[in-house]
Write a protein that holds these residues in place. Structure first.
Motif, mmCIF file in Angstrom:
data_model
loop_
_atom_site.group_PDB
_atom_site.id
_atom_site.type_symbol
_atom_site.label_atom_id
_atom_site.label_comp_id
_atom_site.label_asym_id
_atom_site.label_seq_id
_atom_site.Cartn_x
_atom_site.Cartn_y
_atom_site.Cartn_z
ATOM 1 N N LEU A 170 -4.497 -8.416 -8.295
ATOM 2 C CA LEU A 170 -4.976 -7.492 -7.284
ATOM 3 C C LEU A 170 -4.413 -6.129 -7.462
ATOM 4 N N TRP A 171 -3.127 -6.077 -7.536
ATOM 5 C CA TRP A 171 -2.440 -4.625 -7.524
ATOM 6 C C TRP A 171 -2.627 -4.030 -9.005
ATOM 7 N N MET A 172 -2.538 -4.953 -9.885
ATOM 8 C CA MET A 172 -2.493 -3.978 -11.360
ATOM 9 C C MET A 172 -4.133 -3.594 -11.552
ATOM 10 N N GLY A 173 -5.113 -4.601 -11.181
ATOM 11 C CA GLY A 173 -6.289 -4.226 -11.101
ATOM 12 C C GLY A 173 -6.750 -2.944 -10.314
ATOM 13 N N PHE A 174 -6.030 -2.875 -9.124
ATOM 14 C CA PHE A 174 -6.245 -1.828 -8.041
ATOM 15 C C PHE A 174 -5.646 -0.519 -8.779
ATOM 16 N N MET A 175 -4.713 -0.519 -9.217
ATOM 17 C CA MET A 175 -4.049 0.648 -10.023
ATOM 18 C C MET A 175 -4.593 0.951 -11.402
ATOM 19 N N THR A 176 -5.181 0.311 -12.113
ATOM 20 C CA THR A 176 -5.965 0.365 -13.183
ATOM 21 C C THR A 176 -7.320 1.089 -12.827
ATOM 22 N N VAL A 177 -8.019 0.620 -11.867
ATOM 23 C CA VAL A 177 -9.267 1.550 -11.478
ATOM 24 C C VAL A 177 -8.975 2.613 -10.717
ATOM 25 N N ARG A 178 -7.814 2.852 -9.960
ATOM 26 C CA ARG A 178 -7.718 3.979 -9.340
ATOM 27 C C ARG A 178 -7.027 4.987 -10.151
ATOM 28 N N GLU A 179 -6.200 4.820 -11.056
ATOM 29 C CA GLU A 179 -5.540 5.843 -11.796
ATOM 30 C C GLU A 179 -6.018 6.215 -13.150
ATOM 31 N N ILE A 180 -6.232 4.995 -13.755
ATOM 32 C CA ILE A 180 -6.744 5.000 -15.321
ATOM 33 C C ILE A 180 -8.138 5.003 -15.497
ATOM 34 N N LEU A 181 -8.962 4.287 -14.900
ATOM 35 C CA LEU A 181 -10.347 4.360 -15.020
ATOM 36 C C LEU A 181 -10.919 4.720 -13.547
ATOM 37 N N PRO A 182 -10.790 5.712 -12.936
ATOM 38 C CA PRO A 182 -11.113 5.958 -11.610
ATOM 39 C C PRO A 182 -12.842 5.874 -11.385
ATOM 40 N N THR A 183 -12.966 5.369 -10.457
ATOM 41 C CA THR A 183 -14.548 5.353 -9.859
ATOM 42 C C THR A 183 -14.745 5.790 -8.674
ATOM 43 N N LYS A 184 -15.660 6.677 -8.284
ATOM 44 C CA LYS A 184 -15.897 7.112 -7.087
ATOM 45 C C LYS A 184 -15.556 6.307 -5.805
ATOM 46 N N PRO A 185 -16.074 5.149 -5.521
ATOM 47 C CA PRO A 185 -16.032 4.487 -4.367
ATOM 48 C C PRO A 185 -14.332 4.492 -4.112
ATOM 49 N N VAL B 120 0.800 -1.357 0.137
ATOM 50 C CA VAL B 120 0.038 -0.160 -0.162
ATOM 51 C C VAL B 120 1.017 1.250 -0.026
ATOM 52 N N ALA B 121 1.999 1.179 0.615
ATOM 53 C CA ALA B 121 2.886 2.393 0.765
ATOM 54 C C ALA B 121 3.464 2.566 -0.480
ATOM 55 N N GLN B 122 3.879 1.490 -1.172
ATOM 56 C CA GLN B 122 4.470 1.650 -2.454
ATOM 57 C C GLN B 122 3.449 2.049 -3.577
ATOM 58 N N LEU B 123 2.258 1.641 -3.564
ATOM 59 C CA LEU B 123 1.297 1.906 -4.398
ATOM 60 C C LEU B 123 0.899 3.445 -4.322
ATOM 61 N N ARG B 124 0.796 4.044 -2.970
ATOM 62 C CA ARG B 124 0.572 5.447 -2.808
ATOM 63 C C ARG B 124 1.704 6.514 -3.180
ATOM 64 N N LEU B 125 3.106 5.888 -3.183
ATOM 65 C CA LEU B 125 4.096 6.608 -3.779
ATOM 66 C C LEU B 125 3.876 6.476 -5.272
ATOM 67 N N ALA B 126 3.434 5.352 -5.871
ATOM 68 C CA ALA B 126 3.265 5.349 -7.443
ATOM 69 C C ALA B 126 2.487 6.424 -7.925
ATOM 70 N N GLU B 127 1.629 7.060 -7.182
ATOM 71 C CA GLU B 127 0.571 7.966 -7.536
ATOM 72 C C GLU B 127 1.276 9.465 -7.680
ATOM 73 N N THR B 128 2.654 9.143 -7.228
ATOM 74 C CA THR B 128 3.279 10.626 -7.276
ATOM 75 C C THR B 128 4.278 10.763 -8.524
ATOM 76 N N ILE B 129 4.147 9.476 -9.352
ATOM 77 C CA ILE B 129 5.356 9.459 -10.427
ATOM 78 C C ILE B 129 4.238 9.102 -11.502
ATOM 79 N N ASP B 130 4.895 9.280 -12.889
ATOM 80 C CA ASP B 130 4.418 8.725 -14.067
ATOM 81 C C ASP B 130 4.202 7.243 -14.160
ATOM 82 N N ASN B 131 2.828 7.012 -13.887
ATOM 83 C CA ASN B 131 2.397 5.619 -13.636
ATOM 84 C C ASN B 131 2.693 4.656 -14.437
ATOM 85 N N PRO B 132 3.425 3.519 -14.196
ATOM 86 C CA PRO B 132 3.716 2.445 -15.108
ATOM 87 C C PRO B 132 2.753 1.717 -15.414
#
Length: 189
Positions: free
Chosen positions: A152-167, A92-104
């Motif tokens: 799990l991680w790729m799906g999370f990052m895809t929904v969080r960063e590429i196709l964001p959903t409100k929830p 979770v800490a790494q994924l939060r950090l990933a939000e501050t860079i150009d998303n791989p």
């Protein structure tokens, strides 16, 4: 003012490390924002402030540049260099950090329109994420569990960063807590 031999008033001294870095950062920004197939080498070079021939010189090809752009972010050392009990929180800490860079993940998802780039991304994830993770997890079913974690991680990052959903954004604390627990459950299986 006398100029050094071979320099023009507008040229700057050559520095291959700085040039390589400028090209890499420009490619990461553009690949993450626009995608691999719609970003040209000339556009990357212009963004980096260099001649487009230098992209081929330092990276071999556009595909070589994509590889370098993604490889820089795909490493498991920081996450796996500690105890098993805290993996969920470290992820979770790494994924939060990933939000501050150009998303791989953006780079990889947007590269899937090109068959060779899609295969490159798939191979990189396998080599740099799944295999080290499976080795670290060990039996039973190490490869299956590593694949589940990657999904799990790729799906999370895809929904969080590429196709964001409100929830995902409105319930951020609960979502990150769930992700840490889901990750840890797979690790502790």
């Amino acid at each position: 003012m006398k100029e050094k031999s071979g320099e023009t008033p507008t040229s700057r001294p050559r520095n291959s490390a700085m040039t390589t870095e400028a090209i890499l950062r420009a490619a990461q920004r553009l690949f993450a924002a626009k995608g691999y197939t719609t970003t040209g080498v000339r556009e990357i070079a212009a963004e980096a402030g260099v001649n487009s021939a230098l992209v081929r010189r330092y990276f071999g090809s556009k595909e070589g540049l994509l590889r370098a752009a993604i490889e820089e972010y795909l490493h498991m050392d920081d996450i796996l260099d500690s105890d098993r009990a805290g993996l969920g929180e470290r992820v979770v800490a790494q994924l939060r950090l990933a939000e501050t860079i150009d998303n791989p993940v953006s780079m990889m998802v947007l590269a899937t329109a090109d068959p060779a780039a899609r295969m490159l991304c798939s191979d990189l994830v396998h080599e740099r994420v799944i295999l080290p993770l499976a080795e670290w997890l060990g039996p039973p079913d190490a490869m299956a569990r590593a694949g589940q974690l990657n999904l799990l991680w790729m799906g999370f990052m895809t929904v969080r960063e590429i196709l964001p959903t409100k929830p995902v954004h409105e319930f951020e604390a609960q979502t990150f807590d769930w992700l840490a627990k889901a990750t840890q459950a797979i690790v502790d299986q």
